[in-house]
Design a protein around this motif. Structure first.
Motif, PDB file in Angstrom:
ATOM      1  N   PRO A 282     -32.162  21.594  98.808  1.00 53.10           N
ATOM      2  CA  PRO A 282     -32.381  20.363  98.555  1.00 53.10           C
ATOM      3  C   PRO A 282     -31.155  19.185  98.709  1.00 53.10           C
ATOM      4  CG  PRO A 282     -32.034  21.644  96.279  1.00 53.10           C
ATOM      5  CD  PRO A 282     -31.919  22.467  97.566  1.00 53.10           C
ATOM      6  N   ILE A 283     -30.053  19.828  99.087  1.00 56.11           N
ATOM      7  CA  ILE A 283     -28.808  19.064  98.991  1.00 56.11           C
ATOM      8  C   ILE A 283     -28.801  18.556 100.498  1.00 56.11           C
ATOM      9  CG2 ILE A 283     -26.459  18.828  98.784  1.00 56.11           C
ATOM     10  CD1 ILE A 283     -26.547  20.479  96.434  1.00 56.11           C
ATOM     11  N   PRO A 284     -28.841  17.120 101.007  1.00 52.43           N
ATOM     12  CA  PRO A 284     -28.607  16.855 102.393  1.00 52.43           C
ATOM     13  C   PRO A 284     -27.602  17.291 103.120  1.00 52.43           C
ATOM     14  CG  PRO A 284     -29.183  14.934 100.907  1.00 52.43           C
ATOM     15  CD  PRO A 284     -28.850  16.050  99.869  1.00 52.43           C
ATOM     16  N   GLU A 285     -27.841  17.556 104.301  1.00 50.94           N
ATOM     17  CA  GLU A 285     -26.655  18.169 105.168  1.00 50.94           C
ATOM     18  C   GLU A 285     -25.343  17.311 105.082  1.00 50.94           C
ATOM     19  OE1 GLU A 285     -26.729  21.301 106.366  1.00 50.94           O
ATOM     20  OE2 GLU A 285     -28.699  21.005 105.544  1.00 50.94           O
ATOM     21  N   GLU A 286     -25.580  16.014 105.128  1.00 51.70           N
ATOM     22  CA  GLU A 286     -24.263  14.960 105.151  1.00 51.70           C
ATOM     23  C   GLU A 286     -23.748  14.965 104.019  1.00 51.70           C
ATOM     24  OE1 GLU A 286     -27.533  14.200 105.832  1.00 51.70           O
ATOM     25  OE2 GLU A 286     -28.086  12.467 104.622  1.00 51.70           O
ATOM     26  N   ILE A 287     -24.450  15.550 102.795  1.00 51.52           N
ATOM     27  CA  ILE A 287     -23.744  15.582 101.400  1.00 51.52           C
ATOM     28  C   ILE A 287     -23.041  17.011 101.675  1.00 51.52           C
ATOM     29  CG2 ILE A 287     -23.730  15.845  98.839  1.00 51.52           C
ATOM     30  CD1 ILE A 287     -25.944  13.768  98.942  1.00 51.52           C
TER      31      ILE A 287
END
Ligand code: SF4
Length: 447
Positions: A356-361
């Motif tokens: 669920p956590i976006p790659e940029e984050i």
């Protein structure tokens, strides 16, 4: 076929030191059978890539190397993918790499010659797939050497596979459960390496602190180390990698404290510091106990260097959880820390948690944590200015008259270097006075 290429092989080793040991074992088998290693793939009859497959990025790299070799492959050449990737992605390999002739799983590395033999006998259009897996102890004693030499250093594999259940990890699926080598077999290898003049012996396994559990040993790593201290007294440095949190026993701490041959260096991959994230990772989640244990190790073993790795962006790592990780890193002040954005692995137990956590984050968190650690590493390094340290010389920069090496605080490839004015013999351990420090590296001069 041109005469030069007959009976030659080109071997590419990808991934970690554990894979490097397998690659060297493959090379030893081929050399013993009279094959010749060559640097140029175009001069080689057999093209072998020992792949790493436990993270998506490693699989991409393996596919790129295989595809590149396949694109230049001549009809008389044979391309073989060995290692971790064929264990879980065998069909993908054949689908993605046209021209791939054979695959050899990581637990079958000892069958490399058999694969080549089969390929020679078969119609080359028909891919060869090896049969069922076998365990480490079933191959011939002559092929039992499990080390890789790099200059004055040798990696020595003491076990393979893993019985832990970390939810993000494919290793137990790829490599199977823990299979420890016997103390006798390890000692034989260590004696051989001592005879070769090796200065640093690095013991490796997926989890070195679990060594011997499958053989019914208690504190197996301590028993192994005690035996090595008696049998290879002329190897000055013995280094341990990959300890599991909570399994650094009193006996191990005591040995590290009392025996100068065992380097005061511990690599304990913790992966996170938030209890909920650790529980989801199926890792030891009592972070207070981990913090206490690290404090205890530091109080017992003078000047110990502690290394860890962290995964950021695991499912469930919200901002407060990430902040707890930062607070922990600031509190413990590791000497070295590696950070990896979470890699979602289909087939792993964590697959059900999604990604669920976006790659940029993930990338931003990894960078933030590394920046925090950079300050800590620099201040640790600066504390060594003015001190004298033993340095294992690994290379020379002739032009600038600099010797490049490592101290006990630095494992090869993952930690820092010591750059020394003047030329010292490669493969020797020399004393140096530290004159400067940056984030990862130290500067010094010969004493
Ligand atoms: S200890 Fe955990 S992370 Fe390490 S190889 Fe075993 S399952 Fe994977």
């Amino acid at each position: 076929m041109a005469k030069l290429t007959q009976g030659t092989y080109h071997l590419v080793s990808l991934g970690c030191p554990k894979n490097l040991v397998d690659s060297e074992s493959i090379a030893r088998i081929l050399n013993r059978r009279g094959l010749l290693a060559v640097d140029l793939p175009e001069k080689s009859e057999y093209l072998i890539v020992n792949t790493c497959g436990f993270l998506a990025a490693a699989r991409e790299e393996a596919l790129a190397v295989l595809t590149d070799l396949a694109s230049g492959k001549k009809t008389w050449q044979k391309l073989i993918a060995a290692g971790c990737m064929p264990e879980l992605h065998r069909q993908d390999l054949f689908d993605s790499v046209p021209g791939l002739d054979g695959v050899l799983g990581t637990r079958r590395w000892m069958d490399i010659f058999h694969v080549l033999d089969q390929l020679d006998q078969k119609n080359r259009q028909e891919p060869f797939s090896p049969v069922s897996l076998q365990t480490l102890e079933s191959y011939k004693p002559a092929e039992k050497h499990r080390f890789a030499i790099q200059g004055g250093t040798a990696y020595l594999k003491i076990a393979d596979g893993c019985r832990r259940a970390c939810s993000y990890c494919l290793i137990p699926l790829i490599k199977g459960g823990l299979v420890s080598r016997s103390i006798d077999a390890i000692v034989q290898d260590a004696k051989f390496l001592q005879d070769q003049g090796i200065k640093e012996l690095i013991l490796i396994a997926q989890d070195t602190t679990d060594y011997g559990h499958d053989l019914g040993m208690r504190d197996g790593l301590v028993r192994l180390l005690e035996t090595l201290l008696k049998t290879v007294p002329h190897i000055p440095w013995i280094r341990l990698m990959y300890a599991f949190p909570g399994y650094v026993t009193k006996g191990l701490i005591q040995l590290m404290k009392s025996e100068s041959q065992i380097l005061p260096y511990l690599d304990i991959p913790l992966q996170h510091a938030d209890p909920a994230v650790l529980r989801a990772m199926r890792r030891p989640a009592n972070i207070e106990a981990v913090t206490q244990a690290l404090g205890h190790i530091r109080s017992e073993v003078e000047d110990i260097a502690l290394r860890t790795t962290m995964i950021v962006g695991f499912p469930g790592e919200d901002e407060p959880a990430f902040q707890r990780l930062i607070d922990f890193v600031k509190f413990v002040r590791f000497d070295h820390l590696g950070t990896f954005p979470y890699s979602f692995e289909p087939g792993s137990p964590a697959e059900v948690l999604g990604n669920p956590i976006p790659e940029e984050i993930k990338d931003a968190r990894a960078e933030q944590l590394m920046q925090i650690q950079a300050e800590i590493s620099r201040s640790h390094n600066q504390a060594f200015i003015g001190q004298e340290m033993d340095v294992l010389i690994e290379g020379i920069d002739d032009e600038n008259k600099i010797s490049i090496g490592r101290s006990y605080r630095d494992a090869p490839e993952v930690d820092g270097l010591v750059l020394i004015e003047g030329i010292a013999p490669v493969g020797a351990i020399v004393p140096a006075k530290i004159t400067g420090a940056i984030t990862h590296d130290l500067f010094g001069k010969l004493v």
